[in-house]
Design a protein around this motif. Sequence first.
Motif, PDB file in Angstrom:
ATOM      1  N   ASP A   1      -1.273  83.999  13.605  1.00 22.19           N
ATOM      2  CA  ASP A   1      -2.097  83.159  12.726  1.00 22.19           C
ATOM      3  C   ASP A   1      -3.424  83.835  12.396  1.00 22.19           C
ATOM      4  N   LEU A   2      -4.051  84.464  13.382  1.00 20.90           N
ATOM      5  CA  LEU A   2      -5.315  85.170  13.140  1.00 20.90           C
ATOM      6  C   LEU A   2      -5.113  86.329  12.166  1.00 20.90           C
ATOM      7  N   PHE A   3      -3.996  87.038  12.295  1.00 19.31           N
ATOM      8  CA  PHE A   3      -3.693  88.132  11.377  1.00 19.31           C
ATOM      9  C   PHE A   3      -3.472  87.581   9.967  1.00 19.31           C
ATOM     10  N   ALA A   4      -2.773  86.447   9.872  1.00 17.20           N
ATOM     11  CA  ALA A   4      -2.560  85.812   8.567  1.00 17.20           C
ATOM     12  C   ALA A   4      -3.900  85.442   7.932  1.00 17.20           C
ATOM     13  N   ASP A   5      -4.810  84.898   8.723  1.00 23.36           N
ATOM     14  CA  ASP A   5      -6.131  84.535   8.208  1.00 23.36           C
ATOM     15  C   ASP A   5      -6.913  85.778   7.774  1.00 23.36           C
TER      16      ASP A   5
ATOM     17  N   VAL B   1       3.795  81.702   9.663  1.00 19.32           N
ATOM     18  CA  VAL B   1       2.846  80.679  10.126  1.00 19.32           C
ATOM     19  C   VAL B   1       3.369  79.254  10.176  1.00 19.32           C
ATOM     20  N   ASP B   2       4.472  78.956   9.510  1.00 16.46           N
ATOM     21  CA  ASP B   2       4.993  77.579   9.493  1.00 16.46           C
ATOM     22  C   ASP B   2       6.127  77.465  10.514  1.00 16.46           C
ATOM     23  N   GLN B   3       5.777  77.016  11.718  1.00 17.16           N
ATOM     24  CA  GLN B   3       6.745  76.996  12.812  1.00 17.16           C
ATOM     25  C   GLN B   3       7.932  76.083  12.535  1.00 17.16           C
TER      26      GLN B   3
END
Length: 150
Positions: A32-36, A46-48
């Motif tokens: 998630d941090l990488f996606a941000d 990111v969508d579990q």
Amino acid sequence: MKVFQGIEEFEKAVGVHLGYSDWHALSQDQIDLFADATGDHQWIHVDQEKAAQGPFGTTIAHGYLTLSLVPKLVGQVYRIEGLKMGINYGCDKVRFPSPVPVGSRVRAGVKLVSLIPGPSGVRAVARVSVEREGSDKPACVVETVTLLVP
């Protein structure tokens, strides 16, 4: 970790597999941090809930997240003493042969391919294979190029 005393000693390792890093677990928080950081919020990362119904059965790490771990992992395999500095010069032949599901552990194996002398230093080309624990196929294979300045 292998420690080389200068470029001359490192040169003797051309063609040699230098070893493996420690295992690194990839968490959903890291994904998630990488996606941000990159703006890549594709649902497979990111969508579990949606990813649970998708082709991998769970979220997967971004290929570029796996690639971004290479400096950290390679830094656990070897170092060269007596350098003024080592600079990331780039990458060649980057491939992502298999996905890295969330919770997977990865490690890097490193083989020194060549050393190329130049006016600013020596370019070290290493083949890095990021393996996923329990998988027959690597998650990432890349030739890294590092400028070594004596």
